[in-house]
Scaffold this active site. Structure first.
Site, short mmCIF file in Angstrom:
data_model
loop_
_atom_site.label_atom_id
_atom_site.label_comp_id
_atom_site.label_asym_id
_atom_site.label_seq_id
_atom_site.Cartn_x
_atom_site.Cartn_y
_atom_site.Cartn_z
CG PHE A 62 -1.78 -1.20 1.35
CD1 PHE A 62 -2.67 -1.57 0.36
CD2 PHE A 62 -1.66 -2.00 2.47
CE1 PHE A 62 -3.45 -2.71 0.48
CE2 PHE A 62 -2.43 -3.16 2.60
CZ PHE A 62 -3.33 -3.51 1.61
CG ASN A 66 12.35 6.46 -2.52
OD1 ASN A 66 12.10 5.36 -3.01
ND2 ASN A 66 11.87 7.58 -3.03
CG HIS A 83 29.74 24.89 7.09
ND1 HIS A 83 30.21 23.66 6.70
CD2 HIS A 83 29.88 25.69 5.98
CE1 HIS A 83 30.60 23.70 5.44
NE2 HIS A 83 30.43 24.92 4.98
CG HIS A 212 32.28 29.41 4.18
ND1 HIS A 212 32.27 29.70 2.85
CD2 HIS A 212 31.48 28.31 4.33
CE1 HIS A 212 31.51 28.83 2.20
NE2 HIS A 212 31.02 27.97 3.07
#
Length: 263
Positions: A62, A66, A83, A212
């Site tokens: 049904f 993934n 980061h 960054h």
């Protein structure tokens, strides 16, 4: 207008088309362009994989679902302070600890598409931002600043998107004094339509990778691989940038949505 009326007006605008939602994210899949690092520095992010668990068959009659294999900084993505080494010590510097109030904010969209078309290594400077402010109005504390280059037109072709030759990648981005200026103004963050928040040649700058380094040093945020910024006004859009709540996450793929005035 009180807060209840403001929310009612927002709801009405979303329902009647007075407010339009623009998708500023690229498709995320096996063909998504990903950043390439020199092998002597680190391994590359693995290519995105989508594996089927079941699809309405013997393994699940049904349902379909993934499982995925992908890096935090894949496709259109959000950079958290953790980061970068300059932001590593902030207690609220990972995607699961950031105050969600910061996931919705006004956006300033600086159109550099003509300059980027002429020069792949174009840098937006402090003076360039100030010239834009003189025309469009001041960038205020807590607002996003997004650099429009229309680089998303190459998102379907990794070679063109990364634009690398023997001297390195060639993509537009900010100068160090640009980001310094925005941090002085307490901008919420900086966004780019290229693979990362920095220019392609930023590794060779006097201050390497200034976006960054400086963004995350100030406990601010980055957005990369944005799309459809040509559909946003210079001022007036609200962007939604909610990353996945990854434990200790340094970033996350993100579906960036912009609320703009309707037709």
């Amino acid at each position: 207008m009180n807060q209840t009326d403001t929310l009612a007006a927002l709801a009405s605008g979303l329902l009647d088309g007075g407010i339009r939602v623009v998708d500023c994210s690229a498709p995320l899949g096996p063909d998504t362009p990903l950043l390439k690092l020199p092998p002597e520095i680190a391994d590359d992010t693995p290519q995105i994989e989508i594996h089927q668990i079941s699809r309405y068959g013997d393994r699940g009659p049904f349902w379909a679902w993934n499982w995925l294999k992908l890096g935090e900084h894949s496709g259109t993505h959000y950079d958290a302070p953790h980061h970068w080494v300059t932001g590593k010590d902030y207690p609220d510097g990972s995607v699961d600890t950031i105050n969600p109030q910061k996931f919705m904010a006004p956006a300033n969209v600086i159109d550099c598409s003509a300059q980027a078309a002429e020069d792949n290594d174009f840098l937006l400077t402090k003076q360039g931002v100030q010239d834009w402010e003189a025309e469009h109005g001041e960038i205020k504390a807590g607002e996003w600043v997004l650099m429009r280059t229309d680089w998303d037109q190459y998102n379907h072709d990794e070679d063109k998107f990364l634009n690398t030759d023997e001297n390195g990648p060639h993509t537009p981005g900010p100068s160090a004094d640009c980001i310094e200026y925005l941090m002085e103004k307490n901008a919420l963050g900086w966004g780019s339509q290229c693979i990362g928040t920095d220019a392609g040649l930023a590794a060779s700058f006097e201050l390497p990778f200034p976006a960054h380094n400086l963004l995350h040093k100030a406990n601010r945020y980055g957005l990369a691989s944005l799309t459809n910024l040509k559909e946003l006004p210079a001022k007036g859009a609200i962007v939604v940038t909610a990353p996945l709540k990854i434990v200790n996450g340094t970033g996350s793929p993100v579906r960036v949505l912009a609320l703009v005035p309707g037709a």
